[in-house]
Scaffold this motif. Structure first.
Motif, PDB file in Angstrom:
ATOM      1  N   UNK A   1       3.505  -5.446   2.063  1.00  0.00           N
ATOM      2  CA  UNK A   1       3.592  -4.694   3.319  1.00  0.00           C
ATOM      3  C   UNK A   1       4.995  -4.128   3.519  1.00  0.00           C
ATOM      4  N   UNK A   2       6.015  -4.920   3.189  1.00  0.00           N
ATOM      5  CA  UNK A   2       7.390  -4.417   3.327  1.00  0.00           C
ATOM      6  C   UNK A   2       7.610  -3.250   2.359  1.00  0.00           C
ATOM      7  N   UNK A   3       7.188  -3.426   1.103  1.00  0.00           N
ATOM      8  CA  UNK A   3       7.405  -2.366   0.105  1.00  0.00           C
ATOM      9  C   UNK A   3       6.662  -1.099   0.496  1.00  0.00           C
ATOM     10  N   UNK A   4       5.449  -1.237   0.995  1.00  0.00           N
ATOM     11  CA  UNK A   4       4.658  -0.077   1.393  1.00  0.00           C
ATOM     12  C   UNK A   4       5.360   0.723   2.482  1.00  0.00           C
ATOM     13  N   UNK A   5       5.977   0.010   3.423  1.00  0.00           N
ATOM     14  CA  UNK A   5       6.520   0.668   4.609  1.00  0.00           C
ATOM     15  C   UNK A   5       8.029   0.878   4.585  1.00  0.00           C
ATOM     16  N   UNK A   6       8.737   0.023   3.853  1.00  0.00           N
ATOM     17  CA  UNK A   6      10.189   0.006   4.018  1.00  0.00           C
ATOM     18  C   UNK A   6      10.902  -0.480   2.751  1.00  0.00           C
ATOM     19  N   UNK A   7      10.734   0.240   1.628  1.00  0.00           N
ATOM     20  CA  UNK A   7      11.279  -0.277   0.364  1.00  0.00           C
ATOM     21  C   UNK A   7      12.807  -0.436   0.370  1.00  0.00           C
TER      22      UNK A   7
END
Lengths: 425, 172
Positions: free
Chosen positions: A94-100
């Motif tokens: 979820x972090x990578x999808x939204x805020x790498x």
């Protein structure tokens, strides 16, 4: 006191996926502050914040960093655990999808604090889309002068490499991850030596989970006191909770540590699908055991699930089951997972999980006996690194699932072996 | 039972041409240079080789071994450990249905049954027209979208049996 999310503040702002958009939303601010401090001061700051590892074990991050040898002449490496394979867990994705870039910022400041010169982000092979997002973000960060030589004029150099796994749960175990990084089969190493002394490529290595590293820039920006002001005394800060299973709104929710399990399900998970009742909740990945409907007041911090017979909070990936769920079938699913994912090094794990899987199949096919249920418990007692029988903790996951599910739902197992009655189905 | 034996004194015929071209080799060696040890590029090399040439043949593994200065046995040892690497011929598209707990709770078994009926194959098999191979997968980290499946690495979220025809149509 209302809580303002920090780890997920860029969710809903798709422009933050790019370097430009991330910086415009206050990204990479912590670097300036971090480079104005000495690495040892940063380690102390993280110690003061009480930040504990978000990957499952909950080990204090600052203490872990403190294990690195002082005055080490050669290189030190940072390995980022983005293997995220624990069933029920999808927060790092979820972090990578939204805020790498948040991940990269965390990697940079944490690498600086630990005096690492190379960072390897180990991402699980199945996360192909996320690997592409991360690769692009790393390239942007190099171009923008956030990675490579003399980062933002600080004199600090850091090389960062994205390394894809290839489908093995055990590689989430930190020494198995090092083996996979080095191009070998993912067999956990015997410890000692611990990675802090002899890790990747034989050099001192610090290994942290993605979410743990993402907390660090916020601690630098807002201070250790802000962090300890969130959550509970022994579990400070905010946490990404994942909710899946029989709920209306499965997803990732950022909240201060210690929120009660039932509040998470009702207020954030949107309650139970079809208005059914909760039967059981796995607190943080299938390794952690299970909470019953009577234990839903459990605070979801590092201590809460332990106090209710579970292995721990794990990854805080909750799996919620409704009243119609057959717990024997649930256990078979979990044991099948561990039987499949055992790396095969240690006999109790390799043979034990397969044996338990066969027993559970027998029980579900109506051929089980009370003795079979007792054998499952006996096998669970002799599994794992905690009783000192295996190299890594994979078998502890099997054991804890078997122990807690059978102990807490014994009547379902007995009903199935004596009367061949399945609950639910 | 017969034993297969190799006379190690007679040189083995070298294949007429190599499978890995110059660009591929350069790319892998560039990658290897980013690590403190060459062998660390093994997983990237295996990923790249499989993506380009399909299932990992003996010759590909021998060539990768030479490239990274390790023994072919080491390459085989590593490659066979990981689920994502395959030595077997597969169909043009790989369907991976997640069978972990959240997906099972949300109906992955119904999905698998429907796929078996539509394609005439069970997990581990390839359809006669070589269009699809079907496998089950351990948790793919998409529990919020259960039941989830991957086709050629692309995630399909909250799949129901009614969606299957429409999804599969994309893959020819």
């Amino acid at each position: 006191m209302s809580f303002e999310p920090v780890l997920t503040k860029n969710v809903g702002h798709p422009e933050a996926v790019t370097l430009e958009g991330y910086v415009a939303r206050g990204g990479y601010e912590s670097l300036k502050k971090a480079f104005g401090m000495k690495p040892a001061e940063l380690v102390q700051l993280v110690k003061d914040s009480g930040l504990r590892g978000r990957g499952g074990a909950g080990f204090p991050a600052g203490t872990k960093w403190g294990f690195l040898p002082q005055e080490h002449p050669g290189p030190i490496y940072m390995v980022v655990n983005f293997d995220e394979s624990e069933p029920g867990t999808f927060k790092d994705r979820y972090i990578a999808d939204n805020d790498p870039h948040q991940i990269i910022e965390g990697v940079i400041v944490s690498s600086y604090a630990t005096r690492a010169s190379g960072a390897f982000i180990f991402i699980r092979g199945e996360f192909l889309a996320q690997a592409k997002i991360m690769e692009k973000a790393i390239q942007e960060a190099y171009k923008g002068g956030y990675l490579g030589k003399n980062i933002q004029g600080s004199g600090y150099d850091l090389e960062c490499v994205l390394h894809r796994g290839a489908g093995a749960y055990v590689c989430g175990e930190e020494t198995a991850m090092l083996e996979a990084l080095e191009g070998k089969r993912g067999w956990p190493r015997t410890k000692p030596p611990f990675p802090a002394v002899e890790g990747a490529f034989g050099k001192p290595t610090v290994i942290n989970n993605v979410e743990t590293l993402c907390c660090v820039p916020h601690i630098i920006n807002k201070g250790a006191t802000w962090f300890t002001g969130l959550g509970t005394e022994k579990s400070s800060g905010m946490k990404l909770y994942g909710i899946s299973g029989h709920v209306n709104n499965p997803g990732v929710y950022e909240l201060p540590m210690g929120i009660p399990c039932n509040e998470l399900i009702e207020k954030y998970g949107g309650g139970m699908r079809g208005g059914k009742k909760v039967k059981a909740v796995i607190p943080g990945g299938v390794s952690t055991g299970v909470l019953t409907a009577d234990e839903l007041d459990c605070p979801m911090d590092f201590e809460g699930p332990i106090g209710r017979g579970c292995l721990g909070l794990g990854t805080a990936g909750l799996m919620v089951m409704n009243e119609q769920t057959c717990m024997v079938t649930v256990l078979r699913n979990i044991v099948r997972f561990f039987a499949h994912e055992s790396c095969g090094q240690c006999t109790p794990c390799r043979e034990g999980a397969q044996w338990m899987y066969r027993i559970l199949n027998r029980i579900i096919e109506g051929e089980g006996t009370i003795e079979d249920v007792n054998t499952l418990l006996e096998l669970a007692e002799t599994q794992g690194a905690l009783p000192g029988k295996t190299i890594c903790g994979l078998a502890d996951g099997t054991a804890w699932a078997v122990k807690t599910i059978i102990t807490k739902f014994r009547s379902e197992f007995d009903a199935m072996v004596t009367d061949n009655v399945a609950i639910g189905n | 039972m017969t034993w297969e034996s190799i006379d190690r004194l007679t040189p083995i015929d070298q294949p007429a041409e190599t499978l890995l071209d110059e660009a591929f080799r350069k790319d892998i060696l560039d990658r290897a240079a980013k690590y403190p040890a060459k062998r660390a590029a093994l997983l990237p090399a295996l990923h790249a080789a499989q993506e380009k040439l399909g299932p990992l043949s003996d010759q590909v593994m021998v060539e990768i071994a030479e490239l990274l200065a390790i023994s072919p046995a080491d390459v085989l040892d590593t490659a066979t450990f990981y689920d994502m690497f395959t030595r077997e011929e597969r169909g043009r598209h790989l369907i991976g249905v997640c069978e972990s707990l959240s997906c099972e709770l949300c109906g992955c078994n119904e999905l698998l049954d429907a796929l078996t009926e539509k394609l005439g194959i069970t997990p581990g098999q390839t359809s006669n027209d070589k269009r699809f191979s079907l496998v089950t997968m351990q948790c793919i980290g998409a529990c919020d979208f259960a039941p989830a499946m991957l086709i050629d690495g692309e995630l399909h979220k909250t799949v129901s049996v009614e969606h299957l025809d429409e999804i599969l149509r994309k893959y020819t």
